[in-house]
Design an enzyme around this catalytic site. Sequence first.
Site, PDB file in Angstrom:
ATOM      1  N   LYS A  22       7.654  10.158  11.996  1.00 19.65           N
ATOM      2  CA  LYS A  22       7.610  11.711  12.457  1.00 19.65           C
ATOM      3  C   LYS A  22       8.349  12.047  13.404  1.00 19.65           C
ATOM      4  O   LYS A  22       9.056  12.899  12.628  1.00 19.65           O
ATOM      5  CB  LYS A  22       5.706  12.065  12.280  1.00 19.65           C
ATOM      6  CG  LYS A  22       5.813  13.567  12.647  1.00 19.65           C
ATOM      7  CD  LYS A  22       4.278  13.825  13.477  1.00 19.65           C
ATOM      8  CE  LYS A  22       3.429  12.793  11.991  1.00 19.65           C
ATOM      9  NZ  LYS A  22       2.289  13.045  12.594  1.00 19.65           N
ATOM     10  N   ARG A  91       0.822  14.663  18.494  1.00 19.49           N
ATOM     11  CA  ARG A  91       0.829  13.957  16.950  1.00 19.49           C
ATOM     12  C   ARG A  91       1.117  12.757  17.131  1.00 19.49           C
ATOM     13  O   ARG A  91       2.050  12.621  17.349  1.00 19.49           O
ATOM     14  CB  ARG A  91       1.690  14.816  16.135  1.00 19.49           C
ATOM     15  CG  ARG A  91       1.938  16.714  15.939  1.00 19.49           C
ATOM     16  CD  ARG A  91       3.029  17.385  15.920  1.00 19.49           C
ATOM     17  NE  ARG A  91       2.910  16.771  13.602  1.00 19.49           N
ATOM     18  CZ  ARG A  91       3.844  17.278  13.506  1.00 19.49           C
ATOM     19  NH1 ARG A  91       4.741  17.993  13.924  1.00 19.49           N
ATOM     20  NH2 ARG A  91       3.606  17.161  11.790  1.00 19.49           N
ATOM     21  N   GLY A 100      -2.765  10.263   7.797  1.00 22.43           N
ATOM     22  CA  GLY A 100      -4.615  11.218   8.239  1.00 22.43           C
ATOM     23  C   GLY A 100      -5.052   9.728   9.030  1.00 22.43           C
ATOM     24  O   GLY A 100      -6.179   9.947   8.998  1.00 22.43           O
ATOM     25  N   MET A 102      -4.465   8.709  12.102  1.00 23.30           N
ATOM     26  CA  MET A 102      -4.445   8.283  13.622  1.00 23.30           C
ATOM     27  C   MET A 102      -4.591  10.031  13.672  1.00 23.30           C
ATOM     28  O   MET A 102      -4.758  10.940  13.128  1.00 23.30           O
ATOM     29  CB  MET A 102      -3.245   8.213  14.444  1.00 23.30           C
ATOM     30  CG  MET A 102      -2.801   6.634  13.999  1.00 23.30           C
ATOM     31  SD  MET A 102      -1.831   5.859  14.152  1.00 23.30           S
ATOM     32  CE  MET A 102      -0.506   6.551  13.013  1.00 23.30           C
ATOM     33  N   ARG A 335       9.497  13.949   5.396  1.00 14.32           N
ATOM     34  CA  ARG A 335       8.905  11.906   4.928  1.00 14.32           C
ATOM     35  C   ARG A 335       9.197  11.457   3.480  1.00 14.32           C
ATOM     36  O   ARG A 335       9.188  12.348   2.651  1.00 14.32           O
ATOM     37  CB  ARG A 335       7.372  11.717   5.100  1.00 14.32           C
ATOM     38  CG  ARG A 335       6.650  11.688   4.753  1.00 14.32           C
ATOM     39  CD  ARG A 335       4.927  11.819   4.924  1.00 14.32           C
ATOM     40  NE  ARG A 335       4.122  12.451   4.665  1.00 14.32           N
ATOM     41  CZ  ARG A 335       3.182  12.431   5.413  1.00 14.32           C
ATOM     42  NH1 ARG A 335       2.417  11.762   6.362  1.00 14.32           N
ATOM     43  NH2 ARG A 335       2.202  13.679   5.199  1.00 14.32           N
ATOM     44  N   HIS A 453      -7.251 -19.896 -17.957  1.00 12.98           N
ATOM     45  CA  HIS A 453      -6.901 -20.209 -19.370  1.00 12.98           C
ATOM     46  C   HIS A 453      -6.721 -18.889 -19.690  1.00 12.98           C
ATOM     47  O   HIS A 453      -5.427 -18.488 -20.391  1.00 12.98           O
ATOM     48  CB  HIS A 453      -7.868 -20.749 -20.428  1.00 12.98           C
ATOM     49  CG  HIS A 453      -7.160 -20.758 -22.026  1.00 12.98           C
ATOM     50  ND1 HIS A 453      -7.303 -20.683 -22.771  1.00 12.98           N
ATOM     51  CD2 HIS A 453      -6.852 -21.830 -22.362  1.00 12.98           C
ATOM     52  CE1 HIS A 453      -7.176 -20.867 -23.627  1.00 12.98           C
ATOM     53  NE2 HIS A 453      -6.761 -21.440 -24.145  1.00 12.98           N
ATOM     54  N   SER A 761      14.422 -26.642 -16.689  1.00 12.40           N
ATOM     55  CA  SER A 761      13.609 -25.530 -17.268  1.00 12.40           C
ATOM     56  C   SER A 761      12.497 -25.716 -16.272  1.00 12.40           C
ATOM     57  O   SER A 761      11.513 -26.132 -16.984  1.00 12.40           O
ATOM     58  CB  SER A 761      12.750 -25.005 -18.491  1.00 12.40           C
ATOM     59  OG  SER A 761      12.846 -23.722 -18.342  1.00 12.40           O
ATOM     60  N   CYS A 828      10.132 -20.825 -16.451  1.00 12.35           N
ATOM     61  CA  CYS A 828       9.763 -20.320 -17.712  1.00 12.35           C
ATOM     62  C   CYS A 828       7.583 -20.723 -17.134  1.00 12.35           C
ATOM     63  O   CYS A 828       7.200 -20.412 -17.915  1.00 12.35           O
ATOM     64  CB  CYS A 828       9.875 -21.624 -18.660  1.00 12.35           C
ATOM     65  SG  CYS A 828       8.922 -23.315 -18.688  1.00 12.35           S
ATOM     66  N   TYR A 848      18.883 -18.137 -15.544  1.00 14.20           N
ATOM     67  CA  TYR A 848      17.533 -17.409 -16.190  1.00 14.20           C
ATOM     68  C   TYR A 848      16.137 -17.774 -15.933  1.00 14.20           C
ATOM     69  O   TYR A 848      15.100 -18.376 -15.616  1.00 14.20           O
ATOM     70  CB  TYR A 848      17.708 -17.204 -17.522  1.00 14.20           C
ATOM     71  CG  TYR A 848      17.006 -18.447 -18.323  1.00 14.20           C
ATOM     72  CD1 TYR A 848      15.714 -18.563 -18.706  1.00 14.20           C
ATOM     73  CD2 TYR A 848      17.704 -20.007 -18.715  1.00 14.20           C
ATOM     74  CE1 TYR A 848      15.060 -19.872 -19.550  1.00 14.20           C
ATOM     75  CE2 TYR A 848      17.312 -21.031 -18.826  1.00 14.20           C
ATOM     76  CZ  TYR A 848      16.033 -20.934 -19.682  1.00 14.20           C
ATOM     77  OH  TYR A 848      15.269 -22.124 -19.954  1.00 14.20           O
TER      78      TYR A 848
HETATM   79  P1  ADP Z   1      -0.709  14.188  10.527  1.00 13.35           P
HETATM   80  O1  ADP Z   1       0.324  12.686  10.396  1.00 13.35           O
HETATM   81  O2  ADP Z   1      -2.334  13.274  10.282  1.00 13.35           O
HETATM   82  O3  ADP Z   1      -0.021  14.765   8.867  1.00 13.35           O
HETATM   83  P2  ADP Z   1       0.325  16.042  11.652  1.00 13.35           P
HETATM   84  O4  ADP Z   1       0.814  15.496  13.292  1.00 13.35           O
HETATM   85  O5  ADP Z   1       1.121  16.486  10.552  1.00 13.35           O
HETATM   86  O6  ADP Z   1      -0.502  15.003  11.428  1.00 13.35           O
HETATM   87  O7  ADP Z   1      -0.798  17.432  12.152  1.00 13.35           O
HETATM   88  C1  ADP Z   1      -1.251  17.630  11.005  1.00 13.35           C
HETATM   89  C2  ADP Z   1      -0.862  19.578  10.638  1.00 13.35           C
HETATM   90  O8  ADP Z   1      -1.182  19.633  12.102  1.00 13.35           O
HETATM   91  C3  ADP Z   1       0.002  19.370  10.525  1.00 13.35           C
HETATM   92  O9  ADP Z   1       0.574  19.362   9.429  1.00 13.35           O
HETATM   93  C4  ADP Z   1       0.177  20.986  11.182  1.00 13.35           C
HETATM   94  O10 ADP Z   1      -0.412  21.507   9.929  1.00 13.35           O
HETATM   95  C5  ADP Z   1      -0.475  21.343  11.902  1.00 13.35           C
HETATM   96  N1  ADP Z   1       0.340  21.027  13.285  1.00 13.35           N
HETATM   97  C6  ADP Z   1       1.417  20.170  13.663  1.00 13.35           C
HETATM   98  N2  ADP Z   1       1.647  20.184  15.055  1.00 13.35           N
HETATM   99  C7  ADP Z   1       2.266  21.919  14.822  1.00 13.35           C
HETATM  100  C8  ADP Z   1       2.667  22.248  15.484  1.00 13.35           C
HETATM  101  N3  ADP Z   1       3.714  22.440  16.523  1.00 13.35           N
HETATM  102  N4  ADP Z   1       2.528  23.983  15.564  1.00 13.35           N
HETATM  103  C9  ADP Z   1       1.730  23.842  14.304  1.00 13.35           C
HETATM  104  N5  ADP Z   1       0.924  22.989  13.947  1.00 13.35           N
HETATM  105  C10 ADP Z   1       1.150  21.615  13.413  1.00 13.35           C
HETATM  106 MG    MG Z   2       1.603  15.368   9.226  1.00 13.17          MG
END
Ligand code: ADP
Ligand code: MG
Length: 880
Positions: A22, A91, A100, A102, A335, A453, A761, A828, A848
């Site tokens: 990220k 984040r 999702g 962490m 990503r 088998h 083989s 084989c 092969y």
């Molecule tokens: P995950 O790794 O679970 O996707 P994120 O770190 O991407 O978590 O955060 C989830 C959501 O939080 C993002 O998709 C975004 O909508 C919101 N978010 C994160 N940072 C910001 C920010 N600086 N401003 C507005 N929304 C944010």
């Molecule tokens: Mg995200």
Amino acid sequence: MTKQIYDFSEGNMKMRDLLGGKGAGLAEMTNMDLPVPHGFTITTEACHDYQRRQELSEQLLAELDQSLSALSRLTGKQFNGSDHPLLLSVRSGAAISMPGMMDTILNIGLNDQTVIALAELTGNERFAYDSYRRLLAMFGNVVDGIPEDDFDQILTDTKIANNYESDLDLTIDDLKEIVAKFKNLYENYDHGGFPQDPKEQLLAAVNSVFDSWNNHRAQIYRRQNNISEDLGTAVNIQEMVFGNYGEDSGTGVAFTRNPSTGEEGLFGEYLLNAQGEDVVAGIRTPKPVSVLKESMPILYEQLLDIAKKLENHYRDMQDLEFTIENGKMYLLQTRSGKRTPTASVKIAVDQVNEGLLSKKEALLRVEPESVSRMLHPEFEEEDLRQHEILTTGLPASPGAASGQVYFTAQDAKQASDNNKKVVLMRADTSPEDIEGMIVSQAIVTSRGGMTSHAAVVARGMASTGVVGAHELEVDYQKKVAKVKNQLIHEGDWVSVDGTSGNLYLGRIKTTDATIKGELSVLLGWAKEASKMGVYTNADTPKDFQKALDFDADGIGLTRTEHMFFKPERLLQMRRLILAEDAAGRKDPLKKLLQMQQGDFYEIYKLARDKEVTIRLLDPPLHEFLPHDEKEIEVVSKQTQISSEKLKDRIDSLKESNPMLGHRGDRLAVTFPDIYEMQVQAIMNAVVRLHNEGVEVSPHIMIPLTNSKQEMAWVRNLVVKQIDRVSTENDIAVKYTVGTMMEMPRACITADAIAECSDFFSFGTNDLTQLTFGYSRDDIGSFVPAYIKEGILPVDPFQTVDTEGVGELMKIAVVKGRKTKKDLPIGVCGEVGGDPKSIEFFEEIGVTYVSCSPYRVPIARLAAAQAHIRSVVNEPQFEKV
Ligand code: ADP
Ligand code: MG
Ligand code: MG
């Protein structure tokens, strides 16, 4: 210690390991001048440091202060400011995406004062309190472990009490009341209340994100996806932008192409007046991004433009997160997008056509194993949803099929003769069941592993197979099977998914799949890009046809014994084995000759100019004999031999270790007339085709060879027959006689054996069995435990053991080629179709691989990848 914080403007996409996926993405987008809110990333190294000391270091705290001041200058906002409060998101983000798994906390910096400042500054009180209640819920959950449900309940109660349809109906007063109740929750949980100091909030949030690396669900996810425990997570701290500002604001996610079909065009969803995870959490029903085109055309164009830029820049399909604040677009994440196998192939091929990727890069983009999921019939999704999973076994042979259950091969055969669709369900199978297996849509067993088998045969015949479904109890006497408390009677319909290993009651509709469109283009490129050939193991013209449809280069292994299991042939085979002397063997040999030459003729005709390697008889003879009383009676009648005598003969053929006993070329030494008959059958087919104007070069393979002397002896027998038939018919036949390499002794003495062998083989199944001393039919009882305990990394029958078995193979390759520089060397065994093993085979110089028909395309792609990787160090792409 080196610096622990990087501003987004200091990083780039190559710094994934240090900044997490990220963070690296945010940095890269910042440097591309895309609209990304300002921020900085605390490195994964700082995370390791934290894990060791269990607190934030002095250095990190100092750097954090500096970065905060810088961010404050950049944005013109103050953390804890009374005019223009700076709000932050904190984040998580590891080097490998763990969506999702962490934690992330939004709106850090709000408290009882700043919320008022924000409301005054923006003139939008509703928005300010909506942000505050969100912070309270996220912070409470992530930092203090207050259950999410407790917060949700308060929201829901308010909505119900006021008869609201959605969170958008909440008024300013409602939100203020909710904020008060949320704060109370903290008191209930006795955590000393919600910290009003923004700095304290921030530090607690950073601690929690670091800690979330070790939370339960993240650990499970890493284990399932083979992600190293040592990576650690980075922490991104970023200025907030607000999708919950009003009706001109919103938040969404988008893929730059359709992740399910691969079709071009932006694909995604958004919600107006919403924040963060609202889209995925299903608070309201989001709208497809295509709707933006009408409602906010300028923003839509902008998003489209950004999507294109990012795709061109990353040269891969991207998964984006965006937020619109008051009509202005912001990018929050990019990503590589996860995608289905179909999409992955289509996107790779399309991107080559668009000039974005080279063919080699495209070939590296598709996971070979995923191709198998495109080649088999599948259950229709819609219909599948109506059915409950009955039980699950090992996914032995992919595909999807429904049929009526039968518990013995004979019953299955009979039902099939009556035009029924059949599923053969057994505790396990043996070679005698082959006929019943051939007619079955699917094979299910309760015992056995992936190389049992049943599994091998099912894959070989490309029929659907699930093995080792332990919950299944088969009662042959009563002709029922039991799962938990559910009974399955003979004739009941079941549906079998060989890709997932799932079993269902009833019939489920299927859709058929073949190689077409982009997949066929990609496989064409794979063929050009690989060095190793990809052959098939095929025992019948039908298997071979399937493999040819998949563009196999030839047959690497035809097992002649499978041709003996049809009833008429089995009878002759039994007469042959039961005969007391050479004279008694004459007539059955003559009949078998007739049948075998017909088979060979058909296969050669199909092959045209492709190579066909035929292996002479391999299994121990007793496999062909009847075992139970009833069968012995029948055979006694057929052969006119008394059942007493029959039983004596069967007893005399019994061996303590048939796998290590009288089989393979050992049979040639004791019963030379069997191999002579087989070679004659091959030659008769060759002669017949010659007369029809088709020239065939037979390749004959000797199983189980141990030494040069043995090979020389058998080779002499084979060549004599070839010469005799050639002379009789006055034709010149080019032929080769080679050996299986499946005995450790043979590998070690390969230089000597190569003197009288035209090719090698590797039979990796037997070679693995003998190197480990693991009987391959009995591994089910201990290998899973070895894998679980980490004593074995994987099942060596599925992925070659490079250290042991592989070392023997290397010795054989080197020694064999010392004698004959250009000695063709194939593989084989089962691992011939395994991508990981194929990479190793490329390394040691195998010519092969040969695998079951349905694995041909997978092996082809794997062979191409292995060669591409061995030649140049292509850039490594994010694993999706
Ligand atoms: P995950 O790794 O679970 O996707 P994120 O770190 O991407 O978590 O955060 C989830 C959501 O939080 C993002 O998709 C975004 O909508 C919101 N978010 C994160 N940072 C910001 C920010 N600086 N401003 C507005 N929304 C944010
Ligand atoms: Mg995200
Ligand atoms: Mg073998």
